[in-house]
Design an enzyme around this catalytic site. Sequence first.
Site, PDB file in Angstrom:
ATOM      1  N   ASP A  95       0.793  -1.238   0.000  1.00 30.85           N
ATOM      2  CA  ASP A  95       0.000   0.000   0.000  1.00 30.85           C
ATOM      3  C   ASP A  95       0.822   1.283   0.000  1.00 30.85           C
ATOM      4  OD1 ASP A  95       1.021  -0.332   2.509  1.00 30.85           O
ATOM      5  OD2 ASP A  95      -0.865  -0.119   3.598  1.00 30.85           O
ATOM      6  N   HIS A  96       2.057   1.222   0.500  1.00 30.99           N
ATOM      7  CA  HIS A  96       2.816   2.468   0.664  1.00 30.99           C
ATOM      8  C   HIS A  96       3.601   2.879  -0.576  1.00 30.99           C
ATOM      9  CE1 HIS A  96       1.921   2.065   4.879  1.00 30.99           C
ATOM     10  NE2 HIS A  96       2.644   3.106   5.210  1.00 30.99           N
ATOM     11  N   ASP A 160       3.573  -0.854  11.740  1.00 28.66           N
ATOM     12  CA  ASP A 160       3.126   0.458  11.298  1.00 28.66           C
ATOM     13  C   ASP A 160       2.451   1.103  12.497  1.00 28.66           C
ATOM     14  OD1 ASP A 160       2.387   1.976   8.467  1.00 28.66           O
ATOM     15  OD2 ASP A 160       1.061   2.445  10.136  1.00 28.66           O
ATOM     16  N   ARG A 449      -1.158  12.654   9.912  1.00 27.73           N
ATOM     17  CA  ARG A 449       0.108  13.350  10.171  1.00 27.73           C
ATOM     18  C   ARG A 449       0.280  14.501   9.200  1.00 27.73           C
ATOM     19  NH1 ARG A 449       3.373   7.985  11.355  1.00 27.73           N
ATOM     20  NH2 ARG A 449       2.536   7.839  13.468  1.00 27.73           N
ATOM     21  N   SER A 644       6.390   7.449  13.099  1.00 26.03           N
ATOM     22  CA  SER A 644       6.341   6.128  12.453  1.00 26.03           C
ATOM     23  C   SER A 644       6.987   5.021  13.282  1.00 26.03           C
ATOM     24  CB  SER A 644       7.053   6.245  11.117  1.00 26.03           C
ATOM     25  OG  SER A 644       7.460   4.999  10.643  1.00 26.03           O
ATOM     26  N   ARG A 646       8.863   2.901  11.658  1.00 26.68           N
ATOM     27  CA  ARG A 646       9.941   2.437  10.767  1.00 26.68           C
ATOM     28  C   ARG A 646      11.237   2.240  11.538  1.00 26.68           C
ATOM     29  NH1 ARG A 646       9.436   8.303   7.937  1.00 26.68           N
ATOM     30  NH2 ARG A 646       7.311   7.559   7.885  1.00 26.68           N
TER      31      ARG A 646
END
Length: 756
Positions: A95-96, A160, A449, A644, A646
């Site tokens: 999706d990203h 996520d 965000r 995030s 990440r």
Amino acid sequence: MAFDIEMIKKVYAAYPERVAAARATVNKPLTLAEKILYTHLWNGNATEAYTRGGSYVDFAPDRVAMQDATAQMALLQFMQAGKDKVAVPSTAHADHLIQARIGASKDLQEGINKNNEVFNFLSSVCDKYGIGFWKPGAGIIHQVVLENYAFPGGMMIGTDSHTVNAGGLGMVAVGVGGADAVDVMAGMAWELKFPKLIGVKLTGKLSGWAAPKDVILKLAGILTVKGGTGCIVEYFGEGAESLSATGKGTICNMGAEIGATTSTFGYDDSMRRYLKSTDRADVVTLADEVAEHLTGDAEVYASPEKYFDQVIEINLSDLTPHLNGPFTPDLATPVSEMKEKAVANGWPLDIEWALIGSCTNSSYEDLTRAASIVDDAVNKGIKPRAILGINPGSEQVRFTAERDGLIDTFNKFESTKIFTNACGPCIGQWDRPNADKKEKNSIVHSFNRNFAKRADGNPNTHAFVASPEMVAAIAISGRLDFNPLTDYLTNDKGEQVMLAEPTGSELPSQGFAVEDNGYQAPAADGSGVEVVVNPDSKRLQLLSPFAAWDGGNISGAKLLIKAEGKCTTDHISMAGPWLQYRGHLDNISNNCLIGAVNAFGGGINAVKSQLDGSVDEVPNIARTYKAAGVLSVVVGDHNYGEGSSREHAAMEPRHLGVCAVIVKSFARIHETNLKKQGMLGLTFSTEADYNLVQEADTFNFTDLAEFAPGKQLSLDLVHADGSTDSIKLNHTYNAQQIEWFKAGSALNLIKAQNAS
Ligand code: MIC
Ligand code: SF4
């Protein structure tokens, strides 16, 4: 029928006994959050009452979700763990990586062509290890999870930060770094500090222009971006029951923006309706049998101040629409006050783009409410001033919206762009025309965000967060300060007209429909599936283990950068164009800290080398230290690593030779990510010691050999003039986490344990 129904059956079968054990141990009425936490203990029935905000506890989550941009690193790590198959149901979602440019079908095809190598890698790893794969175009991870996997009272983790969205269906769903996901997929416990509990009592009922989004926009204003750190937010009260399940999802989703570990709601009729409408009546039947355990105890909700660490009350009947921003999601302004505030702050008032979508607000209900505004404007002869861009949350939502005429309604505005069912502009995957000119401008969106540069890469874009219906209204008026409750618009006949209040449908009256939902089931036996990573690839790189600690005091480390002010994961490891390197540690490390503000001079991506006094980009200087065999240190401000999940934000500095990150305070996920990758994530025991750090400092730890839980570490800051400041640093490492540091990373430890 729901996916993994046998697993859900097992979870519910254990509920009565586990809740009883928790009740006996804790010895008081239980909140919903406590019930879910205590029923998911790794060691089974509760035998100990944990200290909120204190005890580290091992949990057994029911499932794992990953999205493409983080799954690559998570799965590259999992491949090293030596397992044949994932231990719990897991999914990965593409999706990203798809950019929004022209419109859905062209963009999707381009996205697939451009990211082919990564999608093939994910598809084959998923196939091999028993992981469900949601192909590009299937939708945004959190919307797909809510539609297919979330279940009341369950616990999940996801790579996520907005995994928390599943709280809309009464889960404890927590965003984590990939290394945490690897633990759970490898059949190990997942460790979390037992959260504190914030109770939010919702009274009244939303009306008019107020939307679920406004609940969390208001709460973000109250709690700020750090106010929820280490806490689970539990919503209750008659107001909570009046909200749809997807509306609850919106509220939980943006709990990430206040730093909350997660947010949740008790099982109620809105969840029953949503589960049934998404083909999961079987989950309702099972959940109903244990319904009393899937919400907080009545005593708790009657006297919340006795059971929560903090209680906040919001009356939905009084709530008005908000716009939060720019540059931070907690700067909350009621729409009625925007005129004055925008002028006072010099925020541009003209709006060129208004975007609806993201995991926060892309449900069927969201689209119907926004479409009602568009329809009203069309009927009244009003033309939009800004371009409306829409990313539906999933193929199921898009297909149903198309069938029900919503997409046609949006397209009644000639300029509307319907983008792919994907993250798109929310994560900088947006080829916005002229963004490279870096002009000062404002946009409004329904995302979560709005950090600088996030949507279009332009640092001068002022992004404001609002509900989808407000975004639609602002698209029409073209003004940031438009208040639909009081302001008139001029129609094509020159008349002054007002927009009608939004209306919508919680769920499609004819039910959801979809032709191809984009799901790919894994092979029943994946042992024959080969996963290929081309050694010359620019996008994927097999990992080599980080070096173990040598047992000595770290000394002679140089300051890489002292970051000042907000330093989110977007500042540490930017997304947008860099997403393409998420599977290649060395290449992505070229974005390390390039957005952070240098406390010395205020520059961005320009720091001084202590080797030769030259000024260069942060990653370049880090690489020269590394090449010279010199360790480096990063210093930061408050809530460092906000945003995030990440883990690149921890792995990149680690890869570039940074040994310690010393800050005033951390965001939760980032702190854990640093620990997992074998770094020292430390905080100043005296906040003002941040001011002692000078540009040419050398860092000497003096008692690292005594690194132990609850014991401060000592550090000498040796300044360029030869003087020294000795300071104390706090940390939150427990014994296990200190072992990760010693081994060089948590993964090194797993590998060693599997080998022995
Ligand atoms: C985000 O919203 O910032 C992201 C992109 O979804 C991240 C994950 C990532 O960086 O891949 C998140 O929120 O965790
Ligand atoms: Fe995707 Fe944006 Fe949601 Fe992150 S916040 S998962 S980028 S839609």
